[in-house]
Design a protein around this motif. Structure first.
Motif, mmCIF file in Angstrom:
data_model
loop_
_atom_site.group_PDB
_atom_site.id
_atom_site.type_symbol
_atom_site.label_atom_id
_atom_site.label_comp_id
_atom_site.label_asym_id
_atom_site.label_seq_id
_atom_site.Cartn_x
_atom_site.Cartn_y
_atom_site.Cartn_z
ATOM 1 N N UNK A 32 0.822 -1.205 0.000
ATOM 2 C CA UNK A 32 0.000 0.000 0.000
ATOM 3 C C UNK A 32 0.852 1.249 0.000
ATOM 4 N N UNK A 33 0.283 2.333 0.448
ATOM 5 C CA UNK A 33 0.972 3.618 0.407
ATOM 6 C C UNK A 33 2.180 3.667 1.333
ATOM 7 N N UNK A 34 2.206 2.793 2.323
ATOM 8 C CA UNK A 34 3.352 2.749 3.224
ATOM 9 C C UNK A 34 4.379 1.705 2.789
ATOM 10 N N UNK A 35 4.205 1.142 1.600
ATOM 11 C CA UNK A 35 5.153 0.172 1.084
ATOM 12 C C UNK A 35 4.658 -1.252 1.209
ATOM 13 N N UNK A 36 5.573 -2.178 1.211
ATOM 14 C CA UNK A 36 5.269 -3.602 1.272
ATOM 15 C C UNK A 36 5.832 -4.186 2.565
ATOM 16 N N UNK A 37 5.027 -5.008 3.212
ATOM 17 C CA UNK A 37 5.514 -5.659 4.433
ATOM 18 C C UNK A 37 4.837 -7.010 4.605
ATOM 19 N N UNK A 38 5.504 -7.857 5.350
ATOM 20 C CA UNK A 38 4.967 -9.179 5.649
ATOM 21 C C UNK A 38 3.922 -9.062 6.750
ATOM 22 N N UNK A 39 2.870 -9.861 6.642
ATOM 23 C CA UNK A 39 1.791 -9.847 7.615
ATOM 24 C C UNK A 39 1.965 -10.972 8.631
ATOM 25 N N UNK A 40 1.481 -10.729 9.835
ATOM 26 C CA UNK A 40 1.505 -11.747 10.873
ATOM 27 C C UNK A 40 0.403 -11.501 11.880
ATOM 28 N N UNK A 41 -0.311 -12.540 12.259
ATOM 29 C CA UNK A 41 -1.351 -12.404 13.269
ATOM 30 C C UNK A 41 -0.713 -12.180 14.644
ATOM 31 N N UNK A 42 -1.518 -11.720 15.586
ATOM 32 C CA UNK A 42 -0.985 -11.492 16.925
ATOM 33 C C UNK A 42 -1.426 -12.614 17.866
ATOM 34 N N UNK A 43 -0.660 -12.804 18.915
ATOM 35 C CA UNK A 43 -0.967 -13.824 19.914
ATOM 36 C C UNK A 43 -2.124 -13.340 20.790
ATOM 37 N N UNK A 44 -3.086 -14.213 20.980
ATOM 38 C CA UNK A 44 -4.217 -13.887 21.850
ATOM 39 C C UNK A 44 -4.856 -15.209 22.254
ATOM 40 N N UNK A 45 -4.601 -15.648 23.458
ATOM 41 C CA UNK A 45 -5.085 -16.953 23.901
ATOM 42 C C UNK A 45 -6.446 -16.894 24.571
#
Length: 260
Positions: free
Chosen positions: A138-151
């Protein structure tokens, strides 16, 4: 050919569909209702035009491939490679002028979603995944996605498009989960799954989904480290009642509540 060979073409499909859609967004476009009852199931010329453009490009470049689209049905659905298209996921938001909609493009191989993209041309964002990794562009560039930990449900942010889309029994089961979470919000359609993949929310619960609603989102969620199944824990590629979670521990808890 491997899936990676198709990524440049999928980018072209996304650009072409966006060019077909954008002249209609936030205009006085005509709206048809696909539902003969009281409930609104809208479709517009933007939906039809975008799918027609993508179908034409696929047929010109990969005539041996199958296509399943929301607006124009199925062609060669038993082919090795099948494209699953939802030109505007979130048409109700689209006709309301809200930018929480997107074009969903999935490539299935042997019936399994191998690659998916969600393109939002108004905001200029693309989310993509191949089950092994997921990315934002997007407008801020390209980055890898990752979900967050939430148990824990007590720490979770939950999204659904609308509980009113659920039948009475499913709505009651959803409400039990909703009572336990930290934050519950409605709306978002495909955007909710992408925000889960990006680590901004933890849980999406929905019902009555079609294959074109989910096929592109599965590789994105899984690629970001999340999990997406039916309420019973089965494969989500056929749609139906769907749960997507960023953390398997949370997912296991929710499935037990929904199937109790």
């Amino acid at each position: 050919m491997t899936v990676i060979d198709f990524t440049a073409f999928i980018e072209r499909l996304a650009s072409a569909s966006g060019e077909a859609i954008m002249p209609f967004f936030r205009t006085s476009l005509g709206i048809d209702n696909k539902n003969t009852g009281r409930d609104l199931d809208p479709v517009t010329e933007a939906d039809r035009g975008a799918e027609a453009v993508m179908r034409r490009m696929i047929k010109e470049n990969f005539p041996q491939h199958g296509i399943i689209g929301e607006e124009f049905g199925s062609e060669r659905p038993d082919a090795e490679y099948v494209w699953v298209l939802d030109p505007i996921d979130g048409t109700k938001s689209f006709i309301s002028g809200m930018p929480v909609w997107g074009t969903l493009i999935a490539l299935m191989r042997h019936g399994v979603p191998a690659y998916g993209m969600m393109h939002q041309p108004y905001i200029g964002e693309r989310f993509s995944g191949d089950n092994g990794a997921a990315f934002y562009q997007g407008r801020t560039g390209r980055r890898k996605l990752g979900t967050r930990r939430c148990a824990s449900l007590a720490d979770a942010t939950l999204f659904t498009t609308s509980p009113r889309l659920m039948n009475e029994a499913d709505r009651a089961k959803f409400a039990k989960v909703e009572e336990e979470v930290r934050l519950s919000r409605y709306g978002g359609d495909c955007y909710a799954y992408c925000m889960l993949a990006a680590g901004h929310l933890d849980l999406v619960i929905e019902t009555e989904l079609k294959p074109h609603d989910v096929a592109a989102l599965i590789p994105i969620v899984h690629g970001a480290g999340g999990i997406m199944t039916t309420w019973e824990g089965g494969g989500p590629e056929r749609g139906g009642r769907i749960v997507a979670s960023g953390d398997k521990r949370l997912h296991d808890t929710v499935l037990k509540m929904l199937t109790a």
